[in-house]
Write an enzyme that holds these catalytic residues in place. Structure first.
Site, mmCIF file in Angstrom:
data_model
loop_
_atom_site.group_PDB
_atom_site.id
_atom_site.type_symbol
_atom_site.label_atom_id
_atom_site.label_comp_id
_atom_site.label_asym_id
_atom_site.label_seq_id
_atom_site.Cartn_x
_atom_site.Cartn_y
_atom_site.Cartn_z
ATOM 1 N N CYS A 38 0.839 -1.195 0.000
ATOM 2 C CA CYS A 38 0.000 0.000 0.000
ATOM 3 C C CYS A 38 0.873 1.243 0.000
ATOM 4 O O CYS A 38 2.071 1.162 0.166
ATOM 5 C CB CYS A 38 -0.888 0.012 1.230
ATOM 6 N N CYS A 57 3.115 1.852 2.945
ATOM 7 C CA CYS A 57 4.381 1.112 2.964
ATOM 8 C C CYS A 57 5.465 1.955 2.301
ATOM 9 O O CYS A 57 6.606 2.014 2.757
ATOM 10 C CB CYS A 57 4.286 -0.188 2.165
ATOM 11 N N ASP A 89 -9.857 15.524 -40.322
ATOM 12 C CA ASP A 89 -10.298 16.612 -39.473
ATOM 13 C C ASP A 89 -9.540 17.839 -39.969
ATOM 14 O O ASP A 89 -8.321 17.830 -40.021
ATOM 15 C CB ASP A 89 -9.935 16.299 -38.016
ATOM 16 N N ASP A 148 -5.617 15.124 -34.984
ATOM 17 C CA ASP A 148 -4.427 15.497 -34.227
ATOM 18 C C ASP A 148 -4.682 15.733 -32.750
ATOM 19 O O ASP A 148 -3.767 15.652 -31.948
ATOM 20 C CB ASP A 148 -3.792 16.749 -34.822
ATOM 21 N N ASP A 158 -10.169 14.313 -30.833
ATOM 22 C CA ASP A 158 -10.286 13.388 -31.954
ATOM 23 C C ASP A 158 -10.245 11.938 -31.488
ATOM 24 O O ASP A 158 -10.589 11.042 -32.249
ATOM 25 C CB ASP A 158 -9.128 13.579 -32.940
#
Lengths: 755, 125
Positions: free
Chosen positions: A17, A20, A442, A642, A646
């Site tokens: 954990c 620790c 695009d 890009d 997207d």
């Protein structure tokens, strides 16, 4: 003076954990001599700075163990370059050995062959003692078998123990059978003659098969090293040292492994950039072709990122290290290519299924061949005929051609792709790109540069544009607005004189004002001028409306309270876009554009680059829907984008291509990443995928046809009709050539060039 | 058909049957991974004409470290492919090569040599 510290990285074991981690960290920090300890729970690593005179790796380890955790001792982490060098060394050695074995086999086979043919010459046969000749041949064949061919037998045996059969199994059983039969005929010829059989020997067959198979292996190995040549040259790009500036100003050459985050590195003209970072001082043109495939040098200045392995051309500069080791762009490219080369193409599935059962199946066919010949041939010749055909079947079968067909082509093409700045995620992506018939672009950042640029600089009659530009630039130079940067870039490109502006003030959402040459200068939108009560001349208004109708952003310039000019700013189309789109269309691909702009602007850009179909006013969240719409028309869609928004569209598409310095998110979703920020990369990717898949199909076709025709012929299927039998030696020749042909065909991809 | 022909026929068919059984249907050597204290599942595999063990059982969702020791120079085994994990490694002769992966899905995943002749499988439970 503070003593020099060393840094050690420990692999911590047993942390369950986050608390620790902080416990280990505390324990390490309390150790004498430790200046700083940092434990990362996720990576299970501790990074410790310590004074070597007071602490050592051993005391650090002790501290971790005392805290109740373990330190994992790992094999020294060797770099990709070292690993590949070691493997290359071993391969070179193996190649030398193989060549020696080959030449021994060839030399002896050249003696054995004519000696065996003596028997075909009756006058000679009468004078030579057959028994002695056979023993002489046996002695000559033994080294071929035990030295040159040893590996086949060892490998076949090792495989047999694992219930695995490979190509060596076929060769071992085939040559072994021929040899053992000959051995029996030599040692106990009486056994044969008493049954009315000629004690024939097949030493020439045994030796020739081994020599020919080894020839195939030599050629194969030579070709195979070439398949990974691109990969090796990528790894070889890594710089070995960096010139680091010490806090006291001294410049020291240090091995690349010791360069740390935050170090300041000097790069002089003609030198390689050591690792990734940001320029802090100086400027230069850098050749980034090795990473991006872009052949023109890129101009870089303070604040711009530089990448390891690129070449500094003109100026000197310093940069702050931001990435080292496996985080650098080069390492990531190497990793991506490595992963792609390890992936499996769907097209290969059938070949995989076949090769899994290939060898045992061939062995069974060979046994049946033996049985059928033995049962059907005339009693006097049945044993030699059964044996010869048994051997021929085993030898002609070539699982290698099947196994090599796809992976070699994938290896060559992914390497080639990286050379052109096209990074393919896996073999499946390559296969998908091959099927594409529609490319959806695009607009922003792909067709256009994605950043504003000055397209028009218009002045009222009586004003000199050449004199106004430096004045405007002087104001904008102090602004951080993207539009202001566009104006400054334009002024720099025009070589405008550099003036000084005083009293600069930015007007939020409107523009900026300053004093240049003692005159008040305003630059901004119409509201800025209205606020300052500057009136606009009618011709200026007409011009502005015209620019606005072209979907451009208009900046108004006023000097000393007079509106004098306009600047039109727009996202400009990349120079390469129109040509690249034309190439795609020539490949039979429909190119569709998608943009958030209004229909008018979209139509204008589309027309400019030769696109007939487009989607306008698409909201970011609807992009993936547009991909679906196209897929609904039965199209296989490649999406090129890009940005972060997207990513869903890239993932929805049959194949996503992330363009240029793409964000990490887009790269994750994309099957192919284009390092070069223009559409030519899309053309390269599609052409490469087409050539690769075509090559794979040729290879697979050849491998299947070769085996499905070769095995029946070797089994003697043509004998009842045409009296044709295949000599095992010819079979060995065919087999040696088959895998080499497949490899050579794959290597043709190395000449791929889309220009 | 004379006696030798009958013998050859019977012997041949028996041998063919044996080949099919031995390579396709006989039992394989299976090994389960041993978990280290760090939660990494470790398996050592010897590569010599094949992989031993050649069926490896691991648990899902825990990192796996496979150490392949290639105990031969034969070129057949020089490459290791785990296509489902996008792994392709050169295995240097007489050296141990570590392969680390994280199995996320249960199932049977094959690993093979470069040409798909030598085979083993990773069974994720």
């Amino acid at each position: 003076m503070e003593p020099a510290t060393k840094t050690e990285t420990l692999d911590i074991e047993g942390m369950t954990c986050a608390s620790c981690a902080s416990f280990v960290e505390k324990s390490l920090s309390r150790t004498p001599g430790v200046q700083r300890a940092m434990v990362n729970f996720a990576t299970e690593k501790a990074t410790v700075d310590y004074v070597p005179t007071q602490a050592s790796p051993a005391t650090l380890k002790e501290a971790v163990i005392n805290a109740g955790y373990g330190v994992v001792e790992r094999a020294p982490d060797t770099s990709a370059a070292e690993r590949s060098a070691e493997i290359d060394r071993q391969k070179a050695l193996a190649y030398q050995k193989l060549k020696r074995r080959f030449w021994v086999a060839v030399g002896l086979a050249l003696i054995i062959m004519p000696l065996s043919m003596l028997m075909l010459w009756p006058a000679m046969m009468a004078r030579v003692n057959m028994q002695w000749l056979n023993y002489a041949l046996l002695l000559l064949t033994l080294p071929v078998l035990l030295y040159s061919g040893r590996e086949f037998y060892v490998s076949a045996w090792n495989g047999f123990k694992h219930r695995a059969a490979n190509m060596d199994t076929l060769i071992a059983v085939g040559t072994g059978a021929a040899f053992l039969y000959s051995l029996a005929a030599t040692v106990v010829p009486g056994f044969f003659t008493s049954r009315g059989l000629m004690p024939e020997v097949y030493y020439d067959t045994t030796a020739t098969i081994i020599a020919l198979i080894l020839l195939g292996k030599v050629l194969e190995l030579r070709a195979k090293t070439q398949t990974s040549a691109a990969m090796r040259s990528l790894i070889g790009l890594q710089a070995k040292t960096a010139r680091v500036v010490r806090p006291d100003g001294a410049e020291v050459d240090v091995p690349i492994e010791q360069v740390q985050l935050g170090d300041l590195v000097v790069v002089r003209p003609g030198e390689k950039v050591a690792t990734d970072g940001l320029i802090t001082e100086g400027s230069s043109a850098l050749d980034e072709a090795m990473l991006t495939g872009e052949s023109l040098p890129v101009q870089k200045q303070v604040g711009d990122p530089v990448f390891g392995a690129t070449l500094n051309k003109t100026g000197s500069f310093r940069f702050r290290v931001t990435k080292v080791g496996s985080d650098t762009m080069l390492s990531q490219i190497v990793k991506l290519v490595e992963d792609a080369q390890g992936s499996r193409a769907p097209i290969q599935r059938l070949a995989d299924k076949v090769s899994a059962i290939f060898v045992p199946t061939v062995v069974v066919i060979a046994i049946l061949t033996f049985v059928i010949w033995f049962d059907l041939a005339p009693a006097g010749t049945r044993l030699p005929l059964a044996l010869v055909n048994f051997v021929a079947v085993l030898i002609i079968a070539c699982p290698c051609a099947l196994g090599l067909a796809t992976p070699t082509a994938i290896m060559v093409s992914t390497g080639k792709g990286a050379e052109h700045g096209v990074l393919v995620r896996n073999a499946e992506a390559l296969e998908k790109a091959y099927q594409v018939n529609t490319v959806l672009l695009d607009k922003t950042g792909t067709i256009t540069k994605g950043e504003p640029a000055v397209t028009d600089f218009w002045t009222l009659p009586g004003q000199e544009a050449a004199q106004l530009l430096p004045v405007v630039a002087a104001v904008e130079r102090q602004s951080e607005h993207p539009l202001a940067e566009a104006v400054v870039r334009h002024a720099d490109a025009q070589g405008a004189a550099s003036l000084t502006a005083t009293g600069f003030r930015a007007v939020e959402g409107k523009g900026a004002a300053a004093t240049v040459n003692g005159q008040a200068v305003l630059i901004g939108n119409r509201r800025l001028l209205a606020d300052e009560s500057v009136s606009l001349a009618p011709s200026l208004i007409t011009q502005a409306e015209q620019l606005l109708s072209q979907a451009k952003t208009v900046l108004y310039i006023a000097v000393a309270g007079q509106a004098v000019g306009l600047v039109g700013v727009a996202d400009t189309v990349r120079d390469t876009s129109a040509a690249a789109i034309k190439k795609l269309q020539a490949l039979g691909i429909e190119v569709v554009m998608m943009t958030g702009d209004n229909t008018e602007t979209a139509a204008q850009v589309a027309g400019q680059v030769g696109i007939t179909r487009f989607f306008a006013e698409v909201l970011p969240q609807d992009k993936a829907g547009k991909v679906k719409e196209l897929q609904g028309e039965g199209r296989t869609v490649a999406m090129v984008g890009d940005g972060i928004n997207d990513a869903p569209a890239l993932a929805q598409a049959d194949i996503g291509l992330a363009i240029g310095s793409g964000t990490d998110v887009a790269m994750e979703a994309a099957g192919i990443t284009l390092m070069r920020s223009d559409l030519n990369g899309v053309v390269t990717a599609i052409e490469l995928s087409r050539q690769t898949i075509r090559t794979i199909k040729q290879n697979l076709f050849f491998a299947f046809i070769y085996n499905t025709l070769g095995i029946p012929v070797a089994a003697g299927l043509l004998y009842p009709f045409f009296g044709i039998l295949l000599s095992p030696m010819l079979a060995a020749g065919a087999m040696a050539l088959s895998s080499v042909s497949v490899l050579t065909n794959s290597l043709r991809l190395r000449s791929f060039d889309n220009h | 058909m004379d006696t030798p022909a009958i013998l050859v026929t019977v012997g041949g068919l028996a041998l063919a049957g044996f080949v099919l059984w031995y390579f396709f249907f006989s039992a394989r050597q299976t090994a389960s991974a041993v978990s280290s204290s760090g939660g990494v599942q470790e398996v050592a595999i010897t590569v010599k004409g094949g992989y031993s063990p050649d069926v490896i059982e691991v648990e899902r969702g825990k990192p796996v470290q496979l150490s392949f020791y290639r105990d031969e120079e034969n070129s057949c085994s020089e490459e290791l492919l785990m296509p489902d994990f996008s792994i392709r490694r050169d295995l240097p002769a007489f050296k141990t090569t570590l392969v680390e992966l994280l199995p996320q899905q249960a199932g049977k995943f094959e690993f093979t040599c470069g040409m798909g002749m030598l085979r083993g499988s990773l069974v994720v439970k």
